[in-house]
Design an enzyme around this catalytic site. Structure first.
Site, short mmCIF file in Angstrom:
data_model
loop_
_atom_site.label_atom_id
_atom_site.label_comp_id
_atom_site.label_asym_id
_atom_site.label_seq_id
_atom_site.Cartn_x
_atom_site.Cartn_y
_atom_site.Cartn_z
N ALA A 103 0.80 -1.23 0.00
CA ALA A 103 0.00 0.00 0.00
C ALA A 103 0.84 1.28 0.00
O ALA A 103 0.58 2.19 -0.76
CB ALA A 103 -0.94 -0.02 1.18
N LYS A 104 1.85 1.33 0.84
CA LYS A 104 2.59 2.58 0.98
C LYS A 104 3.87 2.61 0.13
O LYS A 104 4.58 3.57 0.09
CB LYS A 104 3.02 2.78 2.45
N ARG A 105 4.18 1.51 -0.51
CA ARG A 105 5.48 1.41 -1.15
C ARG A 105 5.28 0.92 -2.58
O ARG A 105 5.52 -0.23 -2.91
CB ARG A 105 6.31 0.38 -0.37
#
Ligand code: GLU
Length: 275
Positions: A249-251
């Site tokens: 999700a964040k990467r």
């Protein structure tokens, strides 16, 4: 596959990545022949860009996904960009205000952080809104009036729903999430209100989206209830993980559909290959 009328709801604040590709392919498969709406969630005007909308439509077509209604094909539920649907959100706001389900909340994020005693819920970026900041009473209003409005959650109530992937999901109001914003002080509908208003108006039978939105679904079920509307069925796709099991999700650097296309991946690989 269930053939339930569904939707795709990309937010054009960046390029779609491999996680979107997989969630959206599942959404398309589950909608089958029941109708499939493309809705552009461009409420956050300063962060949304038309070139991201164009790129999203192009990437999804390249993946082989086809929608039956949307900004480029038309249909009975137009308009399909949330930025053009404000009148309907205001109408929904009015229904909630008339029911006494929402209240004006002038507190800044900093006030909320400072007054919050509970830690952030595990899968949520926001601190839980402390009940101490709820007003005792408030004036009836005909319009939001430049202040944020929050939905008052029934503390302690367990919201339970069936999810086609996750099975029974439970969230407790006041514990997993607190009073949430339905109208922003910059006079825009907040995500939870806009999505419920649209999924209802567009007659969506099953909402397919990422598992990062499970707590939002519990909030949205409370909105459906307050509005007297039947909620759709839900299917939250597992989030894409790398070989070490870490969520992407964040990467997502290097994992935009565009970048994978440019690197020679086929649509099939974008939908199935390990990352
Ligand atoms: N627009 C949201 C997103 O891109 C999805 C909202 C939803 O499916 O309810 O994350």
């Amino acid at each position: 596959m269930p053939h339930l009328r569904g939707r795709l709801a990309p937010t054009p604040t960046g390029y779609l990545h491999i996680g979107h590709a997989r969630t959206f392919a599942l959404a398309a498969a589950r909608a089958g022949t029941a109708g499939f709406v493309m809705r552009i969630e461009d409420l956050d005007a300063p962060r949304c860009r038309p070139e991201y909308t164009a790129a999203a439509l192009d990437d999804l077509r390249w993946l082989g996904l086809a929608w039956t209604e949307g900004p480029d094909v038309g249909g009975p539920h137009a308009p399909y960009a949330q930025s053009e649907r404000t009148a309907w959100y205001l109408d929904t706001w009015r229904q909630l205000a008339a029911a006494g389900a929402i209240y004006p909340s002038p507190h800044s994020r900093r006030d909320v952080e400072a007054a919050a005693t509970a830690p952030h819920a595990a899968d949520d970026a926001e601190p839980i809104f402390p009940a101490s900041l709820r007003p005792e009473r408030w004036e009836r209003a005909a319009a939001p009036g430049g202040v944020a409005w929050r939905f008052r959650v029934p503390d302690g109530r367990v919201i339970e729903f069936y999810d086609a992937v996750q099975g029974i999901v439970r969230r407790t109001a006041g514990v997993d999430f607190g009073d949430f914003v339905v109208w922003r002080r910059d006079d825009l509908a907040a995500y939870e209100l806009a999505v419920v208003a649209d999924d209802h108006a567009m007659e969506i039978a099953e909402v397919v989206r990422g598992a990062d939105l499970l707590t939002s679904t519990a909030r949205q079920i409370l909105l459906y209830e307050a509005l007297g509307w039947q909620p759709p069925a839900f299917c939250h796709a597992p989030l894409v993980c790398d070989a070490a099991g870490r969520r992407l999700a964040k990467r997502t650097a290097g994992l935009a559909i565009r970048e994978l296309r440019a690197a020679g991946w086929s649509p099939e690989e974008v939908l199935t290959r390990g990352v």
